[in-house]
Design a protein around this motif. Structure first.
Motif, mmCIF file in Angstrom:
data_model
loop_
_atom_site.group_PDB
_atom_site.id
_atom_site.type_symbol
_atom_site.label_atom_id
_atom_site.label_comp_id
_atom_site.label_asym_id
_atom_site.label_seq_id
_atom_site.Cartn_x
_atom_site.Cartn_y
_atom_site.Cartn_z
ATOM 1 N N ILE A 49 -48.361 10.630 0.070
ATOM 2 C CA ILE A 49 -48.400 9.611 -0.981
ATOM 3 C C ILE A 49 -47.415 9.934 -2.096
ATOM 4 O O ILE A 49 -46.754 9.065 -2.662
ATOM 5 N N GLN A 50 -47.309 11.225 -2.430
ATOM 6 C CA GLN A 50 -46.455 11.624 -3.556
ATOM 7 C C GLN A 50 -44.976 11.703 -3.178
ATOM 8 O O GLN A 50 -44.115 11.363 -3.984
ATOM 9 N N ASN A 51 -44.674 12.153 -1.952
ATOM 10 C CA ASN A 51 -43.291 12.483 -1.624
ATOM 11 C C ASN A 51 -42.622 11.589 -0.586
ATOM 12 O O ASN A 51 -41.401 11.674 -0.407
ATOM 13 N N SER A 52 -43.379 10.764 0.116
ATOM 14 C CA SER A 52 -42.783 9.981 1.193
ATOM 15 C C SER A 52 -43.022 8.490 1.002
ATOM 16 O O SER A 52 -44.106 8.082 0.582
ATOM 17 N N PRO A 53 -42.017 7.678 1.304
ATOM 18 C CA PRO A 53 -42.240 6.224 1.280
ATOM 19 C C PRO A 53 -43.187 5.826 2.411
ATOM 20 O O PRO A 53 -43.198 6.444 3.477
ATOM 21 N N ILE A 54 -43.983 4.791 2.160
ATOM 22 C CA ILE A 54 -44.917 4.286 3.156
ATOM 23 C C ILE A 54 -44.386 2.956 3.682
ATOM 24 O O ILE A 54 -44.044 2.063 2.900
ATOM 25 N N TYR A 55 -44.320 2.826 4.983
ATOM 26 C CA TYR A 55 -43.808 1.614 5.611
ATOM 27 C C TYR A 55 -44.935 0.848 6.302
ATOM 28 O O TYR A 55 -45.930 1.438 6.742
ATOM 29 N N TRP A 70 -42.812 8.156 6.261
ATOM 30 C CA TRP A 70 -41.574 8.671 6.841
ATOM 31 C C TRP A 70 -40.772 9.354 5.753
ATOM 32 O O TRP A 70 -40.451 8.758 4.724
ATOM 33 N N ALA A 71 -40.435 10.629 5.979
ATOM 34 C CA ALA A 71 -39.727 11.400 4.954
ATOM 35 C C ALA A 71 -38.224 11.459 5.187
ATOM 36 O O ALA A 71 -37.507 12.092 4.412
ATOM 37 N N GLY A 72 -37.719 10.814 6.231
ATOM 38 C CA GLY A 72 -36.291 10.866 6.527
ATOM 39 C C GLY A 72 -35.494 9.799 5.803
ATOM 40 O O GLY A 72 -35.899 9.286 4.751
ATOM 41 N N GLU A 73 -34.352 9.451 6.374
ATOM 42 C CA GLU A 73 -33.492 8.424 5.793
ATOM 43 C C GLU A 73 -34.232 7.082 5.769
ATOM 44 O O GLU A 73 -35.073 6.812 6.626
ATOM 45 N N PRO A 74 -33.926 6.224 4.767
ATOM 46 C CA PRO A 74 -34.613 4.921 4.684
ATOM 47 C C PRO A 74 -34.492 4.138 5.986
ATOM 48 O O PRO A 74 -33.437 4.137 6.629
ATOM 49 N N LEU A 75 -35.564 3.457 6.347
ATOM 50 C CA LEU A 75 -35.609 2.674 7.577
ATOM 51 C C LEU A 75 -35.459 1.197 7.243
ATOM 52 O O LEU A 75 -36.083 0.694 6.310
ATOM 53 N N SER A 76 -34.639 0.508 8.001
ATOM 54 C CA SER A 76 -34.409 -0.912 7.744
ATOM 55 C C SER A 76 -35.393 -1.763 8.533
ATOM 56 O O SER A 76 -35.836 -1.375 9.621
ATOM 57 N N VAL A 115 -37.272 8.217 14.792
ATOM 58 C CA VAL A 115 -36.644 6.918 15.029
ATOM 59 C C VAL A 115 -36.349 6.798 16.520
ATOM 60 O O VAL A 115 -35.949 7.769 17.178
ATOM 61 N N ALA A 116 -36.571 5.629 17.070
ATOM 62 C CA ALA A 116 -36.327 5.409 18.498
ATOM 63 C C ALA A 116 -34.839 5.563 18.816
ATOM 64 O O ALA A 116 -33.979 5.102 18.066
ATOM 65 N N ASN A 117 -34.541 6.216 19.919
ATOM 66 C CA ASN A 117 -33.147 6.374 20.349
ATOM 67 C C ASN A 117 -32.813 5.384 21.462
ATOM 68 O O ASN A 117 -33.657 4.580 21.883
ATOM 69 N N ALA A 118 -31.569 5.457 21.943
ATOM 70 C CA ALA A 118 -31.118 4.507 22.970
ATOM 71 C C ALA A 118 -31.934 4.639 24.251
ATOM 72 O O ALA A 118 -32.222 3.645 24.931
ATOM 73 N N GLU A 119 -32.332 5.857 24.580
ATOM 74 C CA GLU A 119 -33.127 6.085 25.789
ATOM 75 C C GLU A 119 -34.498 5.416 25.668
ATOM 76 O O GLU A 119 -34.999 4.821 26.631
#
Length: 328
Positions: A49-55, A70-76, A115-119
């Motif tokens: 709640i304090q450190n990660s955005p919630i999607y 998710w604590a990584g790069e912003p997700l679109s 994040v889902a990859n091509a596979e």
């Protein structure tokens, strides 16, 4: 190996068994129900709640939504991620970040794994072809067993050897023989889930009488209880054909709009109210909430139309301010 009775009652999966969970889902989703499989600990929750955005995420195959951190790069919006769900580890689609974290609980959010990859996407696409084939096979098995059930959709989980079959039925269904046949064909875990007619509309989608996508499919998957009282409060015809959706139940939009109508009626005098205005006594004859206008009948037979904004309540009595009238 457990006998058939133990497998049915306990929902055990042991190589050739199956999940019996979810056979008695109610017509409307229960409060707090989500697509989350496991909950996080209290300490981990506070950190998220304090450190990660919630999607907000959505399971594309069932249109169920839930929250994940998710604590990584912003997700679109629209991107796919791998996340634990109540069916197993699977792909989910990002709807977008939530703005307010208040009200979240450890039971309401989970953590996005990656994040889902091509596979992953290629595998999911291949699964869609398999799902079409499995749908046809299951329908044929249902017909051969003369079962009173309707198959709605089929889904292969991405990260687990399990196939989900969603179906509707008017009552409980003994599908033990059907499961044996399906396990014999697919050689994997089989889970049958009975859903309600509202849930079917949410999964399948379509266009409502308004010409827009079903509310349960395109607006929100959180199905709200709808009552006849809501239709009455909105002055709608009680003709079942006009206030029912394609699912055969009351329109979801009645519940979404109910708060607006309730608030507007609180701000307007009810029909039959007597009001002294311009030296005469008038009676409220019709309240049009949508147009924001009220019709008043005078003692001399005159009928005028006033905007809702012209009415005010003070000390328990309704009064009318100076307003432009529309003579009938």
């Amino acid at each position: 190996m457990s006998d058939e009775k133990d497998i049915i009652e306990n929902g055990e999966l042991n190589g050739q068994g199956f999940d019996a969970e979810g056979l008695s889902l109610l017509e409307d989703s229960l409060p707090g129900e989500s697509g989350i499989e496991a909950v996080i600990s209290g300490e981990e929750f506070e950190e998220l709640i304090q450190n990660s955005p919630i999607y907000r995420l959505r399971l594309v195959y069932s249109q169920e939504s839930f929250h994940a951190a998710w604590a990584g790069e912003p997700l679109s919006p629209g991107s796919m991620v791998l996340v634990p769900t109540r069916y197993g580890r699977d792909l989910a689609q990002i709807i977008g970040p939530i703005q307010k974290k208040a009200g979240q609980t450890p039971q309401s959010i989970t953590r996005i794994e990656r994040v889902a990859n091509a596979e992953d996407l290629s595998k999911a696409a291949a699964h869609r072809d398999l799902e079409k084939e499995a749908y046809g096979i299951c329908r044929e098995k249902i017909r051969s067993h003369r079962m009173e059930m309707k198959l709605v959709s089929v889904h292969y989980l991405l990260e687990e050897p399990k196939i989900l079959f969603f179906f509707t039925a008017d009552s409980r269904v003994d599908f033990r023989d059907l499961v044996k046949d399906l396990v014999g064909v697919f050689k994997t875990r089989i889970e049958l889930r009975q859903i309600g007619v509202r849930d079917e509309s949410r999964v399948v989608g379509g266009l409502g009488v308004c010409g827009r996508a079903y509310c349960c499919h395109g607006v929100s998957d959180k199905l709200k209880p709808v009552s006849i009282k809501m239709a009455k409060d909105q002055n709608l015809s009680l003709n079942s054909l006009k206030i029912s959706g394609p699912c055969g139940r009351l329109l979801c939009c009645l519940a979404y709009e109910h708060l607006f109508y309730s608030e507007q009626r609180r701000l307007s005098p009810p029909e039959g109210t007597r009001i002294n205005w311009n030296g005469s006594t008038w009676v409220v004859g019709e309240v049009n909430i949508v147009m924001g206008k009220l019709k008043l009948s005078g003692e001399d037979g005159r009928v005028v139309q006033l905007p809702l904004s012209a009415f005010h309540k003070a000390e328990g009595r309704w009064t009318v301010t100076e307003a432009k009238t529309e003579q009938d």
